[in-house]
Design a protein around this motif. Sequence first.
Motif, PDB file in Angstrom:
ATOM      1  N   ASP A 142      -6.258  -0.378   0.617  1.00 26.55           N
ATOM      2  CA  ASP A 142      -4.874   0.086   0.566  1.00 26.55           C
ATOM      3  C   ASP A 142      -4.458   0.855   1.803  1.00 26.55           C
ATOM      4  O   ASP A 142      -3.328   1.336   1.898  1.00 26.55           O
ATOM      5  CB  ASP A 142      -4.656   0.989  -0.663  1.00 26.55           C
ATOM      6  CG  ASP A 142      -4.806   0.202  -1.957  1.00 26.55           C
ATOM      7  OD1 ASP A 142      -4.529  -1.008  -1.922  1.00 26.55           O
ATOM      8  OD2 ASP A 142      -5.182   0.806  -2.977  1.00 26.55           O
ATOM      9  N   ASP A 170       4.140 -10.115  -6.362  1.00 26.56           N
ATOM     10  CA  ASP A 170       2.880 -10.046  -5.616  1.00 26.56           C
ATOM     11  C   ASP A 170       3.064 -10.399  -4.145  1.00 26.56           C
ATOM     12  O   ASP A 170       2.240 -10.022  -3.301  1.00 26.56           O
ATOM     13  CB  ASP A 170       1.845 -11.000  -6.227  1.00 26.56           C
ATOM     14  CG  ASP A 170       1.374 -10.533  -7.589  1.00 26.56           C
ATOM     15  OD1 ASP A 170       1.625  -9.359  -7.920  1.00 26.56           O
ATOM     16  OD2 ASP A 170       0.772 -11.335  -8.320  1.00 26.56           O
ATOM     17  N   GLU A 195      -5.682  -6.444  -0.467  1.00 24.39           N
ATOM     18  CA  GLU A 195      -5.505  -5.826  -1.778  1.00 24.39           C
ATOM     19  C   GLU A 195      -6.620  -4.830  -2.080  1.00 24.39           C
ATOM     20  O   GLU A 195      -6.400  -3.829  -2.761  1.00 24.39           O
ATOM     21  CB  GLU A 195      -5.462  -6.909  -2.852  1.00 24.39           C
ATOM     22  CG  GLU A 195      -4.194  -7.764  -2.790  1.00 24.39           C
ATOM     23  CD  GLU A 195      -4.261  -8.955  -3.736  1.00 24.39           C
ATOM     24  OE1 GLU A 195      -5.314  -9.116  -4.400  1.00 24.39           O
ATOM     25  OE2 GLU A 195      -3.276  -9.696  -3.818  1.00 24.39           O
TER      26      GLU A 195
END
Length: 536
Positions: free
Chosen positions: A144, A193, A141
């Motif tokens: 990227d 998520d 996370e």
Amino acid sequence: MTYYYLSFRGITALQPLYLRDKAAWVAGQFAHINFADQNNFRKALHSVVSGLHDSELPVRVDSVFALRSFVEACKDLNEIRPILPQLLDEFFKLMNEVENEDLVFTLETIVDKFGEEMAPYAFGLCQNMAAAFWKFMNTAEADDEAGDPGALAAVGCLRAVSTILESVSRLPHLFIHIEPTLLPIMRRMLTTDGQEVFEEVLEIVSYMTFFSPTISLDMWSLWPLMTEALADWALDFFPNILVPLDNFISRSTTHFLTCKDPDYQQSLWNMLSSIMADKNMEDNDIEPAPKLIQIADALYYDATMTLSTLQKLGVATEVFNLWFQMLQQTKKSGVRANFKRENDKKVCCLGLTSLLALPVDQLPGEALGRVFTATLDLLVAYKNQVIEAAKEEDDDNDMNGSQTDNEDDERNGSDKEMGIDAEDGDEADNIRLKQFAAQAKAFRSIDEDDDDSDDDYSDEEELQSPIDEVDPFVFFVDTVKAMQASDPLKFQNLMQTLDFNYQALADGVAQHAEQRRVEIEKEKLEKSMAATAATS
């Protein structure tokens, strides 16, 4: 071979870093060769294991990579078994130092190789895999950039968890202790998520809802997450979601039926009706919905209510015409095109047989004859498939995949007992799959081309349902006997409409049902004796 020998000799602390590093890598490349002297394999394995303790991180990582090849190639697990606890400790130390998917994949290979022997380490393994997963996800996370190794390692962690759960599937009590560790992952990753790992998480949910002795209220909290995802963005994962939903319903039926906050029955109805009524969806997308509700199951449990509901909806004629059309549909080779699995045939048999018990005003004579003959055809196909699957399993156990002419004659003779020739051998399912992974595949869409191969499906998944103990032959014969006793005229008219072949077939099914009664009683007695011996 001399170069190989020098390579694993190079994994000693006295050699330079670059040589130790490359020696470990080269050793792994040769792990699968056929050693004339197994002592050389043993020495190479121990040299690679020693590399796990190296002072330099690159050497330790490449040693892990090489170890995976040695574990795969190892014929005698006693070479590794004594040092297994130490190996696991080294893995977890390394996972705290570096994010590398090879660590996870090697661990997954070890778990798969040792199977139930991993039970003492299962809880600790899942805890460490969960911790590593969160670490890798946080890294992914924060970075990227495409191809981030943290994301791939996170997927590997979940795959390793599934392998661990499968390895201890025969020890259901462990799942109770493992659940609190995995629950936060399942809850978080069943939302948007977790789109990148959704399939892997669903597999874990499937294991937890299938092998755990009971489905806890905490696990039930995952139901709305899956249905919301399905309605929002996860339609492509419907076949995967179908598996845990089916587990919830079939293994925790009472809670599904009685809980009203939330109302799971209403939730299921809303989900299925929304999907099946959407004219913009392709058939392949909709297919898991009817698989979950299985109209034939509904007939078995309450034929009158099911038929009445279909009639109120104005679809009864359409449903039954389509059903019988699918029952008769074959490929060019003559192989059955639909209802290939044993479970499919059994469910259809039970549903159709249940219709035979309906009064004449609900099932007129013409429809009765159609149902009766279709059920006989299915029973024969089911019997042939069970016999074929048993023979293939015996052949596999004997490490002999070829079937002799005598076996073919025996199978055909068995079919002729019921008044027909054997169906195409392609109707038989493949060898039994591993315990649970096949359940997901069982719900997968079947390729619609005219290929005779049945490699893309298998019946032998470990499905569990209340009909497991119901024998379709015995159920059919008992239903017919009850019809004959309660309405002799209806039974007489039915028999008069049947041609000679179906009358002979009915007699054969009746004889086979009596054989099944004897076999069932014998099986019950053996189970009872085994249970008594286990407790004494």
